[in-house]
Design a protein around this motif. Structure first.
Motif, PDB file in Angstrom:
ATOM      1  N   ALA A 344       0.762  -1.163   0.136  1.00  0.00           N
ATOM      2  CA  ALA A 344       0.064   0.099  -0.180  1.00  0.00           C
ATOM      3  C   ALA A 344       0.936   1.208  -0.010  1.00  0.00           C
ATOM      4  O   ALA A 344       0.628   2.187  -0.665  1.00  0.00           O
ATOM      5  N   ALA A 345       1.889   1.259   0.797  1.00  0.00           N
ATOM      6  CA  ALA A 345       2.961   2.260   0.598  1.00  0.00           C
ATOM      7  C   ALA A 345       3.537   2.690  -0.736  1.00  0.00           C
ATOM      8  O   ALA A 345       3.470   3.759  -1.116  1.00  0.00           O
ATOM      9  N   ALA A 346       3.811   1.661  -1.447  1.00  0.00           N
ATOM     10  CA  ALA A 346       4.347   1.843  -3.041  1.00  0.00           C
ATOM     11  C   ALA A 346       3.123   2.440  -3.770  1.00  0.00           C
ATOM     12  O   ALA A 346       3.439   3.194  -4.577  1.00  0.00           O
ATOM     13  N   LEU A 347       2.006   1.554  -3.626  1.00  0.00           N
ATOM     14  CA  LEU A 347       0.857   1.874  -4.588  1.00  0.00           C
ATOM     15  C   LEU A 347       0.257   3.378  -4.386  1.00  0.00           C
ATOM     16  O   LEU A 347       0.126   4.171  -5.372  1.00  0.00           O
ATOM     17  N   LYS A 348       0.240   3.643  -3.116  1.00  0.00           N
ATOM     18  CA  LYS A 348      -0.340   5.044  -2.884  1.00  0.00           C
ATOM     19  C   LYS A 348       0.719   6.269  -3.116  1.00  0.00           C
ATOM     20  O   LYS A 348       0.248   7.099  -3.259  1.00  0.00           O
ATOM     21  N   HIS A 349       1.991   5.831  -3.181  1.00  0.00           N
ATOM     22  CA  HIS A 349       2.835   6.862  -3.274  1.00  0.00           C
ATOM     23  C   HIS A 349       2.758   7.220  -4.899  1.00  0.00           C
ATOM     24  O   HIS A 349       2.678   8.199  -5.364  1.00  0.00           O
ATOM     25  N   LEU A 350       2.595   6.075  -5.595  1.00  0.00           N
ATOM     26  CA  LEU A 350       2.714   6.101  -7.100  1.00  0.00           C
ATOM     27  C   LEU A 350       1.500   6.638  -7.784  1.00  0.00           C
ATOM     28  O   LEU A 350       1.060   7.321  -8.687  1.00  0.00           O
ATOM     29  N   ASN A 351       0.293   6.199  -7.253  1.00  0.00           N
ATOM     30  CA  ASN A 351      -1.018   6.817  -7.571  1.00  0.00           C
ATOM     31  C   ASN A 351      -2.039   6.779  -6.385  1.00  0.00           C
ATOM     32  O   ASN A 351      -2.533   5.589  -5.880  1.00  0.00           O
ATOM     33  N   PRO A 352      -2.207   7.683  -5.587  1.00  0.00           N
ATOM     34  CA  PRO A 352      -3.220   7.820  -4.644  1.00  0.00           C
ATOM     35  C   PRO A 352      -4.616   7.562  -5.017  1.00  0.00           C
ATOM     36  O   PRO A 352      -5.241   7.177  -3.814  1.00  0.00           O
ATOM     37  N   HIS A 353      -5.003   7.385  -6.274  1.00  0.00           N
ATOM     38  CA  HIS A 353      -6.326   7.039  -6.530  1.00  0.00           C
ATOM     39  C   HIS A 353      -6.676   5.549  -6.551  1.00  0.00           C
ATOM     40  O   HIS A 353      -7.698   5.072  -6.698  1.00  0.00           O
ATOM     41  N   ILE A 354      -5.680   4.670  -6.495  1.00  0.00           N
ATOM     42  CA  ILE A 354      -5.766   3.296  -6.580  1.00  0.00           C
ATOM     43  C   ILE A 354      -6.476   2.662  -5.144  1.00  0.00           C
ATOM     44  O   ILE A 354      -5.730   3.210  -4.100  1.00  0.00           O
ATOM     45  N   ALA A 355      -7.528   2.238  -5.079  1.00  0.00           N
ATOM     46  CA  ALA A 355      -7.990   1.619  -4.080  1.00  0.00           C
ATOM     47  C   ALA A 355      -7.418   0.358  -3.481  1.00  0.00           C
ATOM     48  O   ALA A 355      -6.893  -0.725  -4.163  1.00  0.00           O
ATOM     49  N   VAL A 356      -6.676   0.453  -2.357  1.00  0.00           N
ATOM     50  CA  VAL A 356      -6.090  -0.849  -1.917  1.00  0.00           C
ATOM     51  C   VAL A 356      -6.967  -1.440  -0.527  1.00  0.00           C
ATOM     52  O   VAL A 356      -7.460  -0.731   0.465  1.00  0.00           O
ATOM     53  N   ILE A 357      -7.264  -2.988  -1.033  1.00  0.00           N
ATOM     54  CA  ILE A 357      -8.225  -3.499   0.056  1.00  0.00           C
ATOM     55  C   ILE A 357      -7.596  -4.673   0.504  1.00  0.00           C
ATOM     56  O   ILE A 357      -6.876  -5.499  -0.176  1.00  0.00           O
ATOM     57  N   GLY A 358      -7.883  -4.815   1.704  1.00  0.00           N
ATOM     58  CA  GLY A 358      -7.380  -5.995   2.409  1.00  0.00           C
ATOM     59  C   GLY A 358      -8.545  -6.916   2.951  1.00  0.00           C
ATOM     60  O   GLY A 358      -9.550  -6.776   3.221  1.00  0.00           O
ATOM     61  N   VAL A 359      -8.252  -8.490   2.867  1.00  0.00           N
ATOM     62  CA  VAL A 359      -9.545  -9.439   3.214  1.00  0.00           C
ATOM     63  C   VAL A 359      -8.689 -10.474   4.286  1.00  0.00           C
ATOM     64  O   VAL A 359      -7.691 -10.685   4.030  1.00  0.00           O
ATOM     65  N   GLU A 360      -9.567 -10.660   5.175  1.00  0.00           N
ATOM     66  CA  GLU A 360      -9.044 -11.545   6.300  1.00  0.00           C
ATOM     67  C   GLU A 360     -10.471 -12.358   6.467  1.00  0.00           C
ATOM     68  O   GLU A 360     -11.531 -12.272   5.993  1.00  0.00           O
ATOM     69  N   SER A 361     -10.037 -13.489   7.391  1.00  0.00           N
ATOM     70  CA  SER A 361     -11.056 -14.477   7.664  1.00  0.00           C
ATOM     71  C   SER A 361     -11.949 -13.899   8.575  1.00  0.00           C
ATOM     72  O   SER A 361     -11.687 -13.177   9.424  1.00  0.00           O
ATOM     73  N   GLU A 362     -13.330 -14.436   8.422  1.00  0.00           N
ATOM     74  CA  GLU A 362     -14.301 -13.955   9.345  1.00  0.00           C
ATOM     75  C   GLU A 362     -14.084 -14.664  10.788  1.00  0.00           C
ATOM     76  O   GLU A 362     -14.761 -14.189  11.756  1.00  0.00           O
ATOM     77  N   SER A 363     -13.724 -15.825  10.758  1.00  0.00           N
ATOM     78  CA  SER A 363     -13.410 -16.418  12.131  1.00  0.00           C
ATOM     79  C   SER A 363     -12.423 -15.819  12.746  1.00  0.00           C
ATOM     80  O   SER A 363     -12.295 -15.968  14.000  1.00  0.00           O
ATOM     81  N   PHE A 364     -11.478 -15.144  12.098  1.00  0.00           N
ATOM     82  CA  PHE A 364     -10.306 -14.393  13.021  1.00  0.00           C
ATOM     83  C   PHE A 364     -10.084 -13.091  12.224  1.00  0.00           C
ATOM     84  O   PHE A 364      -8.995 -13.028  11.612  1.00  0.00           O
ATOM     85  N   PRO A 365     -10.892 -12.011  12.844  1.00  0.00           N
ATOM     86  CA  PRO A 365     -10.884 -10.833  12.268  1.00  0.00           C
ATOM     87  C   PRO A 365      -9.940 -10.075  13.131  1.00  0.00           C
ATOM     88  O   PRO A 365     -10.106  -8.900  13.634  1.00  0.00           O
ATOM     89  N   VAL A 366      -8.642 -10.316  13.032  1.00  0.00           N
ATOM     90  CA  VAL A 366      -7.428  -9.847  13.890  1.00  0.00           C
ATOM     91  C   VAL A 366      -7.388  -8.360  13.419  1.00  0.00           C
ATOM     92  O   VAL A 366      -7.151  -7.593  14.326  1.00  0.00           O
TER      93      VAL A 366
END
Length: 564
Positions: A344-366
């Motif tokens: 995300a640090a690299a992508l947002k520096h190159l283009n702040p308009h790119i959406a960065v999305i994270g996905v995790e397990s519903e059983s372990f929403p750490v």
């Protein structure tokens, strides 16, 4: 022509002698000479000659001063013997001592040119650098000092800069694969342009190689000679085992006795010395720390140091380079969110308009829970099952958590069923055998958690493919059941010849595959001359399954369809 200091002094003496001779030869210097006409040109020549000589003398004197000052500047810029000796030493690469590349300030690049000496001539090309000073990504974040270090290595809790990620990409480019980011056939099925970044094609089958290689090459030469030690069977340990062996760094891996034999064998084949100790992962970690303290090894554990995150962030650079006009990038999240934060640090520096999305397990929403309270949660419910591995790991750092909170646009959760179906889709459409961490990104699209990405250009990171064979069979069988392609039903038939054959005729007409069929006599609670037949069949898709179910209900109204 370039003169030395002695040559300049000889030239000055000749000019002074010439000027004095001109003055002596002038008419004013002859005794008894008569008065001359002041208006004649010849009478003005001797004084003018003297003046010209003095001017030339002063000119040559200033040129000599400039030459001497230039030599002083060059002497000051020349490296000292100590600096020459230090530059010769560098980190070990593949068992050899390599030269450490000199650090160049980007602001001074405009002062450097490229020179080519041919037959004493100098050819110079003008180089123009147009750039701006590197700034801290987005808002400045205060580095947080962690009271309990998870590694024996001194942690550098400084904020990642884009130039750190660029330096990491340059340093590891010869040690890791530049994996493809290819257009997927799944695009039509989900109504968007999907590009899959296939990081499971790395040598150890994981994206962790990027951070591990940069971490190992950044160690001091003395520590590289002593060796490193890790205590787990995760993808991080596999990457350490392989790249430490490639760099000729002694590496030790402590695994619990409950580790699968396939993992132990694989780690030994990478070149590590594997020691089985303890029945739990905690026992292995305690033993590894004791060995590190007694023998001077460096105990490594996955953390959120700037070096490790910069290495992981190089994947974001590659995605931006390989797929133009990106709208969004989906990463696995969970407790180990270093890949998400660094990329995300690299992508947002190159283009702040790119959406960065994270996905995790519903059983372990750490990650979601940690972001809500603003710091890593202490009591984290994690799974020890080999299916989840890093997906359910603990949140290992405050710096990566802060970067995630600042730079990541959205974090969603998916069910275990969605992950299994995602693994099935990748196997069928991409011929990719991946584990839960590699499939969790696509699972968010399968579950319909990101409807805003319809008709967009999306990149999904498939970052891990270390799925053991017995577990793979279980996952595929379960995924086929969840996808309504493996079904089970039972019905009552009269105990007479031809009853089962008629059932098989219907199944053949519907073009289904019979996986298993059995009949039962003794425990049937019905008429005496009745048998219970149970079938497990495989269909093409959900539509085919519905057609088969309707056809059987018409012929056998008492049929019982087993729901998943």
């Amino acid at each position: 022509m370039i003169l030395s200091g002695k040559g300049w002094r000889i030239l000055l003496c000749d000019l002074e002698l010439d000027c004095s001779l001109q003055v002596m030869d002038s008419p004013r210097a002859v005794p008894g000479a008569g008065a001359t006409d002041i208006t004649s040109p010849g009478s003005l020549l001797p004084p003018y000659g003297a003046i010209v000589g003095v001017v030339l003398h002063l000119f040559v004197y200033f040129v000599a001063l400039l030459y001497r000052s230039d030599r002083k500047v060059k002497k000051q810029d020349a490296p000292t013997p100590c600096e020459r000796r230090c530059c010769k030493e560098g980190p070990i690469r593949n068992g050899h001592v390599g030269q450490r590349p000199p650090s160049i300030n980007p602001e001074r690049l405009k002062d450097f040119g490229e020179e080519d000496y041919l037959n004493g001539d100098v050819k110079t090309w003008e180089m123009k650098i147009v750039s701006r000073n590197e700034e801290l990504l987005r808002d400045a974040l205060d580095p947080v000092t962690q009271p309990n270090s998870r590694s024996s290595q001194p942690t550098s809790n400084k904020l990642i800069r884009f130039e750190d990620i660029s330096a990491a990409a340059f340093k590891i480019q010869s040690g890791v694969q530049k994996t493809p980011c290819m257009y997927s056939r799944l695009s039509k099925q989900y109504g968007m342009d999907i590009y899959l970044k296939k990081e499971f094609l790395q040598y150890t089958g994981s994206v962790k190689e990027r951070g591990v290689l940069y971490l190992l090459t950044s160690l001091q030469q003395e520590q590289q000679k002593k060796g490193v030690i890790v205590a787990s069977d995760s993808n991080f340990s596999m990457a350490v085992a392989y790249h430490a062996s490639e760099l000729h760094i002694p590496v030790f891996v402590i695994m619990s006795t409950s580790t699968s034999p396939a993992r132990v064998k694989m780690c030994r084949e990478y070149g590590a010395l594997v020691i089985s100790y303890g029945t739990t992962a905690k026992d292995s970690q305690i033993h590894a720390r004791r060995l590190a303290q007694e023998n001077g090894y460096l105990y490594l554990e996955e953390e959120d140091s700037a070096i490790y995150l910069s290495g992981l962030g190089t994947m974001g650079l590659e995605i931006y380079e390989q797929v133009p006009k990106l709208d969004a990038v989906i990463f696995p999240a969970g407790g180990h969110c270093g890949l998400l934060a660094g990329s995300a640090a690299a992508l947002k520096h190159l283009n702040p308009h790119i959406a960065v999305i994270g996905v995790e397990s519903e059983s372990f929403p750490v990650l979601q829970q940690s972001l809500k309270i603003g710091h890593p949660i202490e009591d984290q419910a994690c799974s020890n099952h080999q299916f989840y591995r890093d997906v359910s790991g603990p949140c290992f750092g405050t710096n990566s958590l802060q970067l995630t909170g600042k730079l990541v646009d959205k974090v969603v959760t998916v069910r275990e069923e969605d992950i299994l179906i995602s693994m099935l889709r990748l196997l069928e459409f991409e011929r990719a055998t991946v584990d839960a961490e590699g499939a969790i990104g696509l699972a968010a699209l399968i579950a319909g958690k990101l409807p805003e990405l319809k008709s967009k250009r999306v990149a999904i990171t498939v970052c891990s493919g270390n799925l053991e064979l017995p577990l793979m069979r279980q996952c595929i069988d379960r995924a086929l059941t969840l996808d309504n392609r493996v079904c089970k039903f039972s019905l009552l038939l009269s105990d007479c010849p031809g009853a089962i054959s008629k059932l098989l005729e219907i199944l053949t007409r519907e073009e289904v595959r019979v996986l298993d069929i059995k009949q039962e006599h003794m425990f049937v609670i019905s008429d005496l001359f009745t048998i219970k037949v149970t079938c497990i069949i495989e269909t093409r898709d959900k539509i085919h399954t519905a057609q088969l179910r309707n056809a059987l209900l018409e012929r056998y109204p008492t049929m019982m369809w087993m729901e998943r």
